[in-house]
Design a protein around this motif. Structure first.
Motif, short mmCIF file in Angstrom:
data_model
loop_
_atom_site.label_atom_id
_atom_site.label_comp_id
_atom_site.label_asym_id
_atom_site.label_seq_id
_atom_site.Cartn_x
_atom_site.Cartn_y
_atom_site.Cartn_z
N PRO A 8 -27.94 -33.13 16.42
CA PRO A 8 -28.27 -31.85 17.07
C PRO A 8 -27.63 -30.66 16.39
O PRO A 8 -28.11 -29.55 16.51
N ASP A 9 -26.51 -30.88 15.68
CA ASP A 9 -25.79 -29.77 15.05
C ASP A 9 -25.99 -29.71 13.55
O ASP A 9 -25.31 -28.96 12.86
N SER A 10 -26.92 -30.54 13.00
CA SER A 10 -27.01 -30.66 11.56
C SER A 10 -27.45 -29.38 10.88
O SER A 10 -27.20 -29.19 9.69
N ASP A 11 -28.11 -28.48 11.61
CA ASP A 11 -28.55 -27.22 11.02
C ASP A 11 -27.56 -26.10 11.24
O ASP A 11 -27.78 -24.97 10.81
N ASN A 12 -26.47 -26.38 11.94
CA ASN A 12 -25.45 -25.37 12.19
C ASN A 12 -24.69 -25.08 10.91
O ASN A 12 -24.18 -26.00 10.27
N PRO A 13 -24.58 -23.79 10.50
CA PRO A 13 -23.87 -23.46 9.25
C PRO A 13 -22.44 -23.98 9.21
O PRO A 13 -21.96 -24.42 8.16
N ASP A 14 -21.74 -23.95 10.35
CA ASP A 14 -20.37 -24.46 10.38
C ASP A 14 -20.34 -25.96 10.13
O ASP A 14 -19.47 -26.48 9.43
N THR A 15 -21.33 -26.69 10.72
CA THR A 15 -21.40 -28.13 10.52
C THR A 15 -21.70 -28.46 9.07
O THR A 15 -21.12 -29.38 8.50
N ILE A 16 -22.59 -27.72 8.46
CA ILE A 16 -22.93 -27.94 7.06
C ILE A 16 -21.72 -27.69 6.17
O ILE A 16 -21.43 -28.45 5.24
N GLU A 18 -18.62 -28.00 7.04
CA GLU A 18 -17.71 -29.11 7.27
C GLU A 18 -18.13 -30.33 6.45
O GLU A 18 -17.29 -31.00 5.82
N GLN A 19 -19.43 -30.65 6.44
CA GLN A 19 -19.92 -31.79 5.67
C GLN A 19 -19.68 -31.58 4.18
O GLN A 19 -19.25 -32.51 3.47
N TRP A 23 -17.41 -33.95 1.70
CA TRP A 23 -17.92 -34.55 0.46
C TRP A 23 -17.10 -34.09 -0.75
O TRP A 23 -16.80 -34.89 -1.64
N PHE A 24 -16.73 -32.82 -0.76
CA PHE A 24 -15.96 -32.29 -1.89
C PHE A 24 -14.63 -33.03 -2.04
O PHE A 24 -14.20 -33.37 -3.14
#
Length: 330
Positions: A8-16, A18-19, A23-24
């Motif tokens: 549900p939050d995958s399109d949230n800029p903050d969530t992106i 964080e992801q 990964w980094f």
């Protein structure tokens, strides 16, 4: 991480962000499995926003000024990780060990700030506020309590008692007079007893600070040898003793009620610590010389980004934003 990146939050800029940060950090570890690299490619190609977020973090990390800042950067005490860094964060070509530690700490802080802190603040509390939230509640006796950011308290109004336990944070009390039933507030170290008045109790890392706006209160440690405080009086109580009563206008102590924070020749590290109370994540100051810069003025706590910009305009500092939760002051 899994192949299924949808939520549900995958399109949230903050969530992106964080992801991308996670990964980094992971891709710079010594051992990265082939499957992990494949999953990263799936995530990276799934959305232009993913690619942009990862590119911004990568580009920021390679910025020469920022890398120089990391050479001497230290986390402020309230955000410092307590555990040792994982073994897979040892030195690898291209990335300094302290840089890897900072990245790992940042990733941990993101998780803690977003997921755990609100739950911990409100666990078993009658009233609580999340980071950046300020709200007023009315108690059954007619008294009002305004909770500052990240505050939790418990209330007992049964059987004629008027007792409040401040578990964390800061609160402003506007107490309804009732001579037959004293109002009591217990902090981590302090005990405050009043009949009807207005005052602030604040829990800091090392002590409780009580400031009186009107009326009279009694403050003690372990309910022994109480000190009497009147209008504009303040006192600090820690694990071993209580200070002398100081007398000064309480404007700074109550500025947050109007959405601001006031400082008079305060060190930058104290100002940043205060600003940090109203935002998620970590604020990092580069070195001791910057931490001791003096700051005076009134700043907006409802818009901490604006406050940081104001500091940058008036002090010899630069603000670096790695993610919404990680800011470096150099």
């Amino acid at each position: 991480m899994t192949e299924n990146q949808s939520s549900p939050d995958s399109d949230n800029p903050d969530t992106i962000s964080e992801q991308a940060m996670a990964w980094f950090v992971r891709l710079r570890a010594e051992s990265v499995a082939v499957d992990e690299r494949r999953l990263f490619q799936i995530w990276h190609q799934a959305d232009p926003a993913h690619r942009q977020a990862y590119a911004e973090i990568s580009a920021f990390w390679e910025d020469a000024d920022f890398r120089a800042t990391l050479d001497t950067a230290t986390l402020s005490p309230q955000f410092s990780p307590r555990n040792n860094p994982p073994k897979n964060l040892r030195r690898r070509s291209g990335i300094r060990p302290d840089a890897k530690l900072l990245l790992a700490a940042a990733a941990s802080l993101i998780i803690a700030a977003i997921v755990y802190q609100p739950a911990l603040s409100c666990w078993r509390a009658d009233y609580c506020t999340t980071v950046g939230e300020i709200k007023t509640v009315q108690l059954s006796d007619g008294s009002q309590v305004t909770l500052n950011s990240g505050t939790a308290l418990n209330v007992n109004m049964r059987n004629g008692q008027r007792h409040v336990q401040l578990d964390r944070g800061e609160a402003f009390f506007d107490v309804q007079p009732d001579p037959q039933h004293p109002f009591q507030v217990d902090g981590r170290y302090s005990n405050t007893r009043v009949l009807g008045t207005r005052f602030v109790v604040r829990e800091d890392a090392d002590n409780d600070i009580i400031s009186v706006v009107s009326g009279v209160v009694e403050v003690s440690r372990d309910r022994q040898n109480p000190a009497t405080l009147k209008v504009n009086d303040s006192i600090a109580v820690d694990a071993r003793h209580q200070s002398e009563v100081s007398h000064q206008p309480t404007g700074n102590a109550t500025a947050w009620l109007k959405g601001s924070a006031s400082f008079d020749n305060a060190p930058l590290k104290a100002v940043i610590a205060e600003i940090g109370r109203y935002r998620r994540g970590s604020l990092i100051i580069r070195n001791q010389a910057l931490q001791d810069l003096k700051v005076s003025g009134r700043f907006d706590i409802r818009d901490t980004d604006k406050t940081l910009e104001s500091l940058q305009q008036t002090l010899p500092i630069r603000i670096y934003r790695l993610t919404p939760w990680l800011v470096v002051i150099a």
